[in-house]
Design a protein around this motif. Structure first.
Motif, PDB file in Angstrom:
ATOM      1  N   ARG A  97      46.674  18.449   1.513  1.00  0.00           N
ATOM      2  CA  ARG A  97      46.714  19.285   0.313  1.00  0.00           C
ATOM      3  C   ARG A  97      46.754  18.443  -0.958  1.00  0.00           C
ATOM      4  O   ARG A  97      46.371  18.912  -2.039  1.00  0.00           O
ATOM      5  CB  ARG A  97      47.932  20.207   0.352  1.00  0.00           C
ATOM      6  N   ALA A  98      47.254  17.205  -0.836  1.00  0.00           N
ATOM      7  CA  ALA A  98      47.304  16.319  -1.997  1.00  0.00           C
ATOM      8  C   ALA A  98      45.948  15.704  -2.309  1.00  0.00           C
ATOM      9  O   ALA A  98      45.753  15.129  -3.380  1.00  0.00           O
ATOM     10  CB  ALA A  98      48.332  15.212  -1.769  1.00  0.00           C
ATOM     11  N   LEU A  99      45.014  15.815  -1.378  1.00  0.00           N
ATOM     12  CA  LEU A  99      43.672  15.275  -1.566  1.00  0.00           C
ATOM     13  C   LEU A  99      42.742  16.348  -2.144  1.00  0.00           C
ATOM     14  O   LEU A  99      43.020  17.546  -2.031  1.00  0.00           O
ATOM     15  CB  LEU A  99      43.121  14.781  -0.214  1.00  0.00           C
ATOM     16  N   PRO A 100      41.647  15.940  -2.748  1.00  0.00           N
ATOM     17  CA  PRO A 100      40.705  16.921  -3.320  1.00  0.00           C
ATOM     18  C   PRO A 100      39.859  17.603  -2.246  1.00  0.00           C
ATOM     19  O   PRO A 100      38.642  17.412  -2.155  1.00  0.00           O
ATOM     20  CB  PRO A 100      39.853  16.062  -4.262  1.00  0.00           C
ATOM     21  N   ILE A 101      40.535  18.379  -1.390  1.00  0.00           N
ATOM     22  CA  ILE A 101      39.877  19.096  -0.315  1.00  0.00           C
ATOM     23  C   ILE A 101      40.208  20.579  -0.469  1.00  0.00           C
ATOM     24  O   ILE A 101      41.377  20.944  -0.626  1.00  0.00           O
ATOM     25  CB  ILE A 101      40.335  18.604   1.069  1.00  0.00           C
ATOM     26  N   SER A 102      39.217  21.425  -0.405  1.00  0.00           N
ATOM     27  CA  SER A 102      39.445  22.855  -0.597  1.00  0.00           C
ATOM     28  C   SER A 102      40.193  23.457   0.577  1.00  0.00           C
ATOM     29  O   SER A 102      40.173  22.925   1.698  1.00  0.00           O
ATOM     30  CB  SER A 102      38.112  23.579  -0.798  1.00  0.00           C
ATOM     31  N   ILE A 103      40.851  24.589   0.304  1.00  0.00           N
ATOM     32  CA  ILE A 103      41.585  25.304   1.342  1.00  0.00           C
ATOM     33  C   ILE A 103      40.650  25.717   2.469  1.00  0.00           C
ATOM     34  O   ILE A 103      40.961  25.565   3.659  1.00  0.00           O
ATOM     35  CB  ILE A 103      42.282  26.541   0.749  1.00  0.00           C
ATOM     36  N   LYS A 104      39.485  26.238   2.120  1.00  0.00           N
ATOM     37  CA  LYS A 104      38.542  26.694   3.143  1.00  0.00           C
ATOM     38  C   LYS A 104      38.080  25.545   4.032  1.00  0.00           C
ATOM     39  O   LYS A 104      37.926  25.711   5.242  1.00  0.00           O
ATOM     40  CB  LYS A 104      37.343  27.367   2.488  1.00  0.00           C
ATOM     41  N   THR A 105      37.891  24.365   3.431  1.00  0.00           N
ATOM     42  CA  THR A 105      37.478  23.202   4.216  1.00  0.00           C
ATOM     43  C   THR A 105      38.574  22.779   5.176  1.00  0.00           C
ATOM     44  O   THR A 105      38.307  22.464   6.345  1.00  0.00           O
ATOM     45  CB  THR A 105      37.117  22.027   3.292  1.00  0.00           C
ATOM     46  N   LEU A 106      39.815  22.777   4.695  1.00  0.00           N
ATOM     47  CA  LEU A 106      40.936  22.418   5.554  1.00  0.00           C
ATOM     48  C   LEU A 106      41.080  23.406   6.711  1.00  0.00           C
ATOM     49  O   LEU A 106      41.234  22.995   7.873  1.00  0.00           O
ATOM     50  CB  LEU A 106      42.232  22.393   4.741  1.00  0.00           C
ATOM     51  N   ALA A 107      41.027  24.696   6.405  1.00  0.00           N
ATOM     52  CA  ALA A 107      41.159  25.709   7.449  1.00  0.00           C
ATOM     53  C   ALA A 107      40.012  25.608   8.446  1.00  0.00           C
ATOM     54  O   ALA A 107      40.226  25.689   9.665  1.00  0.00           O
ATOM     55  CB  ALA A 107      41.209  27.094   6.825  1.00  0.00           C
ATOM     56  N   LEU A 108      38.801  25.393   7.943  1.00  0.00           N
ATOM     57  CA  LEU A 108      37.644  25.293   8.832  1.00  0.00           C
ATOM     58  C   LEU A 108      37.742  24.058   9.717  1.00  0.00           C
ATOM     59  O   LEU A 108      37.384  24.105  10.910  1.00  0.00           O
ATOM     60  CB  LEU A 108      36.358  25.248   8.013  1.00  0.00           C
ATOM     61  N   SER A 109      38.248  22.968   9.180  1.00  0.00           N
ATOM     62  CA  SER A 109      38.397  21.755   9.989  1.00  0.00           C
ATOM     63  C   SER A 109      39.398  21.975  11.118  1.00  0.00           C
ATOM     64  O   SER A 109      39.211  21.476  12.239  1.00  0.00           O
ATOM     65  CB  SER A 109      38.847  20.576   9.117  1.00  0.00           C
ATOM     66  N   ARG A 110      40.460  22.764  10.867  1.00  0.00           N
ATOM     67  CA  ARG A 110      41.427  23.075  11.928  1.00  0.00           C
ATOM     68  C   ARG A 110      40.769  23.911  13.028  1.00  0.00           C
ATOM     69  O   ARG A 110      41.014  23.701  14.221  1.00  0.00           O
ATOM     70  CB  ARG A 110      42.617  23.866  11.370  1.00  0.00           C
ATOM     71  N   ILE A 111      39.928  24.868  12.619  1.00  0.00           N
ATOM     72  CA  ILE A 111      39.252  25.716  13.593  1.00  0.00           C
ATOM     73  C   ILE A 111      38.232  24.900  14.391  1.00  0.00           C
ATOM     74  O   ILE A 111      38.075  25.096  15.604  1.00  0.00           O
ATOM     75  CB  ILE A 111      38.567  26.902  12.892  1.00  0.00           C
ATOM     76  N   ILE A 112      37.558  23.974  13.732  1.00  0.00           N
ATOM     77  CA  ILE A 112      36.586  23.126  14.432  1.00  0.00           C
ATOM     78  C   ILE A 112      37.292  22.262  15.473  1.00  0.00           C
ATOM     79  O   ILE A 112      36.816  22.114  16.610  1.00  0.00           O
ATOM     80  CB  ILE A 112      35.805  22.257  13.435  1.00  0.00           C
ATOM     81  N   ILE A 113      38.430  21.675  15.104  1.00  0.00           N
ATOM     82  CA  ILE A 113      39.215  20.891  16.062  1.00  0.00           C
ATOM     83  C   ILE A 113      39.624  21.763  17.238  1.00  0.00           C
ATOM     84  O   ILE A 113      39.532  21.357  18.405  1.00  0.00           O
ATOM     85  CB  ILE A 113      40.462  20.287  15.379  1.00  0.00           C
ATOM     86  N   MET A 114      40.065  22.964  16.924  1.00  0.00           N
ATOM     87  CA  MET A 114      40.464  23.901  17.970  1.00  0.00           C
ATOM     88  C   MET A 114      39.303  24.210  18.897  1.00  0.00           C
ATOM     89  O   MET A 114      39.445  24.206  20.130  1.00  0.00           O
ATOM     90  CB  MET A 114      40.996  25.194  17.340  1.00  0.00           C
ATOM     91  N   LEU A 115      38.119  24.453  18.335  1.00  0.00           N
ATOM     92  CA  LEU A 115      36.960  24.810  19.141  1.00  0.00           C
ATOM     93  C   LEU A 115      36.487  23.642  20.013  1.00  0.00           C
ATOM     94  O   LEU A 115      36.138  23.830  21.183  1.00  0.00           O
ATOM     95  CB  LEU A 115      35.821  25.284  18.237  1.00  0.00           C
ATOM     96  N   ILE A 116      36.469  22.444  19.444  1.00  0.00           N
ATOM     97  CA  ILE A 116      36.075  21.264  20.225  1.00  0.00           C
ATOM     98  C   ILE A 116      37.029  21.057  21.389  1.00  0.00           C
ATOM     99  O   ILE A 116      36.613  20.815  22.531  1.00  0.00           O
ATOM    100  CB  ILE A 116      36.025  20.009  19.329  1.00  0.00           C
ATOM    101  N   THR A 117      38.327  21.156  21.105  1.00  0.00           N
ATOM    102  CA  THR A 117      39.334  21.010  22.153  1.00  0.00           C
ATOM    103  C   THR A 117      39.193  22.108  23.200  1.00  0.00           C
ATOM    104  O   THR A 117      39.181  21.844  24.410  1.00  0.00           O
ATOM    105  CB  THR A 117      40.744  21.056  21.540  1.00  0.00           C
TER     106      THR A 117
END
Length: 246
Positions: A97-117
């Motif tokens: 959250r301290a980095l210049p990353i949007s909320i949607k990008t962070l949430a999507l990255s969590r879902i992508i990790i979940m899907l790959i796993t």
């Protein structure tokens, strides 16, 4: 956004490579144990096999364990009670959250990790079972019926499994341990009454339903799984937007 989310997901999976391998190994063990019990269940339902199979075990595997394929459950936060105090997932999200990353990008990255796993562990799980069933009980389920059974439970696990991402990054270390405990106790309570009412296990009924309706239950649950995955993405996005990690 998608490219950034993919890059972030790949980076984190590389960092979790060793726990991921251990998670694969444990999943293989679950699959091996499930193969024999499922074979007995198939022979009991559709043939004249022994009743000496563990219906509770099968329901536990398919109702509770398969959704956990959405998490690297052999990583350190899941293996130590220090997670309750140290809350490593929240600390990691606070850094993001301290980095210049949007909320949607962070949430999507969590879902992508979940899907790959989830996809990786599900492939290992069902591949091992498929190989075993061809040796143990090839006559009671056609290949199409077995595929329908796999899609059915894949869809179910996908719909439920997304909660792992929400619990990890949308709550805290205490909730990470409390929620699974509540779910486990609820499962035993549900299973007891379900068995008393229907005189069948959930896996037994799913096999009978697949046998009678073929692909209809499988496609229905696959669509539910896709909808559930989308739901968890939006829920996590809203939670990250409201939560203060500082």
């Amino acid at each position: 956004m998608i490219q950034q989310a993919m890059w972030l997901a790949r980076k984190e999976i590389k960092q979790q490579f060793v726990p991921f391998l251990f998670t694969m190994a444990v999943t293989s063990f679950f699959a091996t144990a499930t193969t024999l019990q499922l074979s007995m269940a198939v022979e009991y339902i559709f043939g004249e096999g022994s009743t000496d199979y563990k219906s509770l075990f099968l329901d536990l595997i398919f109702l509770l364990i398969t959704p956990s394929f959405a998490a690297i459950f052999m990583s350190s936060p899941y293996l130590t009670f220090r997670t309750i105090k140290e809350d490593p997932f929240s600390k990691r999200m606070a850094l993001f959250r301290a980095l210049p990353i949007s909320i949607k990008t962070l949430a999507l990255s969590r879902i992508i990790i979940m899907l790959i796993t989830f996809l990786s562990l599900s492939i290992i799980f069902y591949l091992i079972i498929s190989i075993g069933l061809t040796q143990l009980s090839p006559t009671y389920l056609t290949p199409m019926e077995w595929m329908s059974f796999m899609v059915f439970w894949f869809g179910y696990a996908l719909a439920i499994g997304g909660y792992n991402s929400f619990i990890e990054y949308g709550t805290n270390g205490r909730v990470l341990y409390i929620v699974p405990t509540i779910i486990l106790l609820s499962f035993f309570l549900f299973w007891y009454f379900f068995r008393r009412i229907t005189d069948r296990s959930v896996v037994e009924l799913s096999l009978l339903m697949i046998k009678e309706y073929q692909w209809i239950p499988a496609i229905t649950f696959l669509l539910i799984g896709i909808a559930g995955c989308t739901f968890w993405y939006y829920l996590l996005s809203n939670r990250l937007r409201r939560r203060d990690y500082l």
